[in-house]
Design a protein around this motif. Structure first.
Motif, PDB file in Angstrom:
ATOM      1  N   UNK A   1       0.836  -1.204   0.000  1.00 56.66           N
ATOM      2  CA  UNK A   1       0.000   0.000   0.000  1.00 56.66           C
ATOM      3  C   UNK A   1       0.873   1.257   0.000  1.00 56.66           C
ATOM      4  N   UNK A   2       1.893   1.275   0.841  1.00 48.86           N
ATOM      5  CA  UNK A   2       2.786   2.439   0.886  1.00 48.86           C
ATOM      6  C   UNK A   2       3.466   2.656  -0.461  1.00 48.86           C
ATOM      7  N   UNK A   3       3.927   1.570  -1.087  1.00 50.19           N
ATOM      8  CA  UNK A   3       4.591   1.699  -2.380  1.00 50.19           C
ATOM      9  C   UNK A   3       3.606   2.138  -3.463  1.00 50.19           C
ATOM     10  N   UNK A   4       2.371   1.660  -3.374  1.00 48.13           N
ATOM     11  CA  UNK A   4       1.347   2.093  -4.327  1.00 48.13           C
ATOM     12  C   UNK A   4       1.059   3.583  -4.149  1.00 48.13           C
ATOM     13  N   UNK A   5       1.028   4.043  -2.901  1.00 50.00           N
ATOM     14  CA  UNK A   5       0.807   5.466  -2.627  1.00 50.00           C
ATOM     15  C   UNK A   5       1.965   6.295  -3.176  1.00 50.00           C
ATOM     16  N   UNK A   6       3.195   5.841  -2.953  1.00 50.51           N
ATOM     17  CA  UNK A   6       4.368   6.557  -3.467  1.00 50.51           C
ATOM     18  C   UNK A   6       4.326   6.627  -4.995  1.00 50.51           C
ATOM     19  N   UNK A   7       4.076   5.489  -5.639  1.00 52.55           N
ATOM     20  CA  UNK A   7       4.021   5.464  -7.105  1.00 52.55           C
ATOM     21  C   UNK A   7       2.857   6.311  -7.624  1.00 52.55           C
ATOM     22  N   UNK A   8       1.734   6.271  -6.924  1.00 54.48           N
ATOM     23  CA  UNK A   8       0.577   7.086  -7.327  1.00 54.48           C
ATOM     24  C   UNK A   8       0.893   8.573  -7.197  1.00 54.48           C
ATOM     25  N   UNK A   9       1.588   8.929  -6.130  1.00 58.80           N
ATOM     26  CA  UNK A   9       1.993  10.323  -5.958  1.00 58.80           C
ATOM     27  C   UNK A   9       2.899  10.764  -7.107  1.00 58.80           C
TER      28      UNK A   9
END
Length: 135
Positions: free
Chosen positions: A11-19
């Protein structure tokens, strides 16, 4: 890795990539609002998010420490191919929200919904085809 740790990291990596994705889009859309800018923003944002997510997943989700241009090229290519279907989901949601509401805020909400659905599917595809022990 425990399921809870996996979910938090992914989830954190998805948030970073989404950002990275949405920030890149916003920067490009500051230059113009026409269709060519929109298409460029979506493509650049998607590529930026893809590269960031690949390296984070490779190291911290699938613990793949194999290196080498040949290995990484093949693996990234597979990673990108697995993302074609999930990217279509993301682009579809983002585009539909933009066409309906013509609002950057709602376009980004559509993007977040599409990215969330896409990332869940992508994890399972990557686990099976990209970072499998047989790969």
């Amino acid at each position: 890795m425990r399921l809870q740790t996996l979910i938090v990291r992914y989830t954190a990596f998805a948030v970073i990539a989404s950002f990275v994705n949405l920030f890149s889009q916003r920067v490009i859309l500051l230059m113009g609002q026409s269709l060519p800018y929109f298409v460029t923003a979506v493509v650049v944002g998607t590529l930026g998010g893809l590269v960031v997510k690949y390296y984070l997943d490779k190291r911290w989700i699938f613990f793949d420490h194999k290196k080498g241009l040949r290995h990484d090229s093949r693996q990234f290519s597979l990673y990108a191919v697995m993302g074609v279907f999930t990217t279509a989901i993301f682009w579809g949601f983002e585009t539909v929200f933009w066409l309906i509401w013509q609002s950057h805020f709602l376009r980004e909400i559509g993007a977040i919904i599409g990215l969330t659905i896409g990332y869940v599917l992508k994890y399972h595809l990557d686990k099976r085809y990209v970072f499998s022990p047989h790969g």
